[in-house]
Design a protein around this motif. Structure first.
Motif, PDB file in Angstrom:
ATOM      1  N   ALA A  82       0.808  -1.216   0.000  1.00 37.75           N
ATOM      2  CA  ALA A  82       0.000   0.000   0.000  1.00 37.75           C
ATOM      3  C   ALA A  82       0.841   1.266   0.000  1.00 37.75           C
ATOM      4  N   CYS A  83       1.995   1.222   0.643  1.00 40.22           N
ATOM      5  CA  CYS A  83       2.799   2.434   0.831  1.00 40.22           C
ATOM      6  C   CYS A  83       3.687   2.757  -0.355  1.00 40.22           C
ATOM      7  N   GLY A  84       3.953   1.789  -1.230  1.00 44.99           N
ATOM      8  CA  GLY A  84       4.891   2.039  -2.304  1.00 44.99           C
ATOM      9  C   GLY A  84       6.289   2.247  -1.738  1.00 44.99           C
ATOM     10  N   LYS A  85       7.017   3.170  -2.288  1.00 48.67           N
ATOM     11  CA  LYS A  85       8.367   3.472  -1.792  1.00 48.67           C
ATOM     12  C   LYS A  85       8.242   4.218  -0.466  1.00 48.67           C
ATOM     13  N   LEU A  86       8.867   3.702   0.561  1.00 54.28           N
ATOM     14  CA  LEU A  86       8.795   4.338   1.888  1.00 54.28           C
ATOM     15  C   LEU A  86      10.017   5.229   2.087  1.00 54.28           C
TER      16      LEU A  86
END
Length: 228
Positions: free
Chosen positions: A217-221
């Motif tokens: 869900a967050c993609g690249k953090l």
């Protein structure tokens, strides 16, 4: 090994810093917004247009800072707010007023967001500042808005007609402690809830970034230091 925090622990760290007099809430909000802008410029160096979706709490306040800083760099920015400005917490209200000296604030509604990308070609980035780590109830409203951001995050890496999605702290509706979307028990929330191409959080990662649906869900953090 990097320390990973619960939402409660993160709030306690912020509270301790403010109570010690080392920093104010407004200063933390400014630093958070600056961190998000730095991440946007690193990943969209040629971007020039953004829409910022602000919620009714301090996550929305971070969004107002992002809008102001991007506009100060010459970006064209539209700001949409869920709820009334008069109900914002004090620090978020200050930053709403600062933004209003630069541009208008429109209401965030499903009607406004339905077909937004098609009606507003050329938007490079959508900033999700609706709800952050403090959300304790299921985010079941704004279904059309959530679907739009879900679509944009999926489509934007391949299709420049859609803006990339940047979430502040967590994709709105995701539990920062579990990586789950409360209220979605009979369906896959990754099909309909807000997900991001990039999530910018502060000080330390939260447990939910790394568990459950969080990684997808967050993609690249991106973790930004805000001086805590």
């Amino acid at each position: 090994m990097t320390e990973v925090l619960t939402a409660a622990r993160m709030r306690a760290v912020e509270r301790a810093a403010m109570e010690s007099g080392r920093v104010t809430g407004l200063e933390l909000m400014e630093r958070a917004g600056q961190g998000v802008v730095e991440a946007i410029l690193e990943h969209w160096p040629d971007g020039r247009r953004a829409v910022v979706l602000c919620g009714p709490g301090n996550n929305g306040g971070d969004g107002f800072v992002v809008a102001r800083l991007l506009a100060g760099l010459g970006w064209q920015v539209e700001v949409l707010l869920l709820g009334g400005a008069d109900r914002l917490p004090p620090d978020a209200k200050v930053n709403c007023d600062r933004w209003r000296r630069m541009g208008p604030v429109s209401g965030l509604t499903d009607g406004r967001m339905d077909g937004y990308a098609e009606d507003n070609p050329g938007v490079d980035v959508a900033v999700d500042a609706i709800f952050g780590i403090g959300l304790t109830r299921p985010f079941l409203s704004l279904g059309r808005t959530q679907m739009e951001l879900n679509l944009w995050a999926a489509a934007s890496p391949r299709d420049s007609r859609f803006p990339g999605v940047v979430s502040i702290d967590v994709p709105s509706g995701m539990d920062a402690d579990t990586g789950e979307y409360p209220g979605y028990t009979n369906e896959n929330p990754l099909d309909s809830c807000i997900v991001a191409n990039m999530t910018v959080t502060f000080h330390r990662p939260k447990i939910g970034h790394l568990t459950g649906h969080g990684p997808a869900a967050c993609g690249k953090l991106i973790v930004k230091d805000i001086g805590l």
